[in-house]
Design a protein around this motif. Structure first.
Motif, short mmCIF file in Angstrom:
data_model
loop_
_atom_site.label_atom_id
_atom_site.label_comp_id
_atom_site.label_asym_id
_atom_site.label_seq_id
_atom_site.Cartn_x
_atom_site.Cartn_y
_atom_site.Cartn_z
N ALA A 91 0.85 -1.19 0.00
CA ALA A 91 0.00 0.00 0.00
C ALA A 91 0.88 1.24 0.00
O ALA A 91 1.88 1.31 0.73
N VAL A 92 0.51 2.24 -0.82
CA VAL A 92 1.28 3.48 -0.91
C VAL A 92 0.33 4.67 -0.84
O VAL A 92 -0.88 4.54 -0.97
N ARG A 93 0.92 5.84 -0.63
CA ARG A 93 0.14 7.07 -0.50
C ARG A 93 0.72 8.16 -1.41
O ARG A 93 1.89 8.12 -1.78
N ASP A 96 -2.53 7.70 -3.79
CA ASP A 96 -2.95 6.52 -3.06
C ASP A 96 -3.14 5.33 -4.00
O ASP A 96 -3.59 5.49 -5.14
N GLY A 97 -2.82 4.15 -3.48
CA GLY A 97 -3.03 2.95 -4.28
C GLY A 97 -2.26 1.77 -3.75
O GLY A 97 -1.82 1.74 -2.59
N VAL A 98 -2.09 0.77 -4.62
CA VAL A 98 -1.35 -0.44 -4.30
C VAL A 98 -0.34 -0.67 -5.41
O VAL A 98 -0.64 -0.49 -6.60
N ARG A 109 5.99 -3.92 -10.76
CA ARG A 109 5.29 -4.48 -11.91
C ARG A 109 4.14 -3.57 -12.34
O ARG A 109 3.89 -3.40 -13.53
N LEU A 110 3.43 -3.04 -11.33
CA LEU A 110 2.21 -2.29 -11.66
C LEU A 110 1.81 -1.44 -10.47
O LEU A 110 1.96 -1.85 -9.33
N ARG A 111 1.28 -0.22 -10.78
CA ARG A 111 0.68 0.65 -9.75
C ARG A 111 -0.80 0.73 -10.03
O ARG A 111 -1.22 1.07 -11.13
N ILE A 112 -1.60 0.45 -8.99
CA ILE A 112 -3.06 0.48 -9.12
C ILE A 112 -3.57 1.66 -8.31
O ILE A 112 -3.51 1.64 -7.08
N PRO A 113 -4.06 2.71 -8.95
CA PRO A 113 -4.57 3.86 -8.20
C PRO A 113 -5.91 3.54 -7.54
O PRO A 113 -6.75 2.85 -8.12
N LEU A 114 -6.08 4.04 -6.31
CA LEU A 114 -7.34 3.87 -5.58
C LEU A 114 -7.74 5.22 -4.99
O LEU A 114 -6.90 6.09 -4.79
#
Length: 357
Positions: A91-93, A96-98, A109-114
């Motif tokens: 989890a990152v800020r 924000d996302g994973v 590999r990939l950043r998923i924005p949330l």
């Protein structure tokens, strides 16, 4: 960037705190710590306190750290390591996302924005999906592995902090600022059950038959059946934060303000404390259990260290200590290889260690 990254929100005080109020708070904390130490079992409080345990203010990291250190911008904190897809989710800020990370190289590999930030993650099962409770918008996301597709977005309670899967496909989410837990299940209506004051850590036994929730403000721990029935509760240390499950319905709690690891056993008869080991300082915070190798890993945010303990029944024996990246707020372990990853929340790094090598 501040030295400490608070993980548990403190509601604004009713009045401005003055010198006498600060002194009273410190005296109360000292008195509670003394009572817990004299009791020999970790202790607890009969009523909620005004302060909330937080990670310690971390010093600067030392040079020449062991293992592999790779940058991961975004104050990484929540970590899970999925052995089936060999994927680490962090989890990152801001934003924000994973982030999905290759454990072999440490590369993204990939950043998923949330639309909200998470403190903790969990796996619904081997191969995923990753359960992501986001505090900023009160949602629970499901992120598939290894694709990173967001497959579900469910509203939960105010400021969901931690999450754990239970038997029957149910999922428990601790609503930190609502003093409740949401119980989500396939084909069943969502339940909302009372939780210890300001629920922080949430964990489930390996078979999902028991779920425990730690109230960080209430200094209590409660056990639940998968259907949401409370099985019992108990005092929980001087200032607990996080909990992780081990083998045989054992649960390990980081007593951050008490500088100790508390051991609880929870089953259909309730929950009780069965052990305690002091860390000798360091403000224990992040936890990971390697069931296959009978090891518990604990991060010490006050000293930028990771420590391992040998699990022997209900007992814990200190093994090794490693220096870590700054502000080690979380740790995860690969159940297949025993490798470990530590999140350096302060400066944005991941550190990979091989304790078996």
């Amino acid at each position: 960037m501040p030295d400490a990254i608070p993980s548990h929100s403190t509601p604004p005080p009713r009045v401005r705190e003055g010198f006498s109020s600060k002194l009273a708070t410190r005296l109360a904390a000292l008195g509670l710590a003394f009572a817990a130490a004299c009791g020999g079992g970790g202790g607890g409080t009969a009523s909620p306190r005004d302060d909330v345990p937080e990670p310690a203010e971390a010093p600067g990291a030392v040079a020449d750290l062991p293992g592999r250190v790779v940058p991961l911008p975004g104050q990484p904190e929540g970590l899970v390591w999925d052995a089936t897809t060999q994927t680490i989710a962090a989890a990152v800020r801001a934003p924000d996302g994973v982030v999905l990370v290759d454990p072999a190289t440490g590369a993204e590999r990939l950043r998923i924005p949330l639309a909200g930030s998470a403190r903790h993650l969990a796996l619904l099962g081997p191969g995923g999906p990753v359960l992501v409770p986001t505090e900023g918008n009160d949602r629970l996301y499901r992120v598939s592995l290894p694709s990173g597709d967001v497959t579900a977005d469910t509203p939960v309670g105010r400021q969901p902090h931690d999450v754990a899967p239970a038997a029957g496909g149910r999922v428990f989410v601790g609503d930190e600022l609502a003093d409740t837990a949401h119980v989500l299940g396939p084909g069943a209506a969502t339940q909302v059950v009372p939780a210890p004051v300001q629920p922080g850590g949430v964990a489930a036994s390996a078979d999902g038959s028991v779920v425990v929730v730690v109230g960080v403000r209430g200094r209590r721990i409660a056990a639940y059946a998968p259907d949401g029935r409370m099985l019992g509760e108990a005092p929980c240390g001087v200032g607990p934060t996080h909990v992780r499950a081990g083998a045989g319905n054992l649960f390990y709690v980081a007593d951050t303000q008490g500088d100790a690891i508390l051991v609880f056993r929870a089953d259909a008869e309730g929950i009780r404390q069965v052990g305690r080991v002091t860390t000798g300082g360091g403000a224990p915070y992040g936890l990971a259990v390697d069931v296959a190798r009978s090891r518990l890993y604990v991060t010490l945010t006050a000293s930028n260290q990771l420590r391992s303990y040998r699990i022997d029944g209900e007992g814990l024996s200190e093994e090794r200590t490693w220096p870590t990246v700054r502000q080690p707020n979380d740790v995860a372990v690969d159940p297949t290889s025993g490798r470990v990853v530590v999140a350096g929340t302060g400066d944005g790094f991941l550190q990979f260690l091989d304790p078996t090598g």
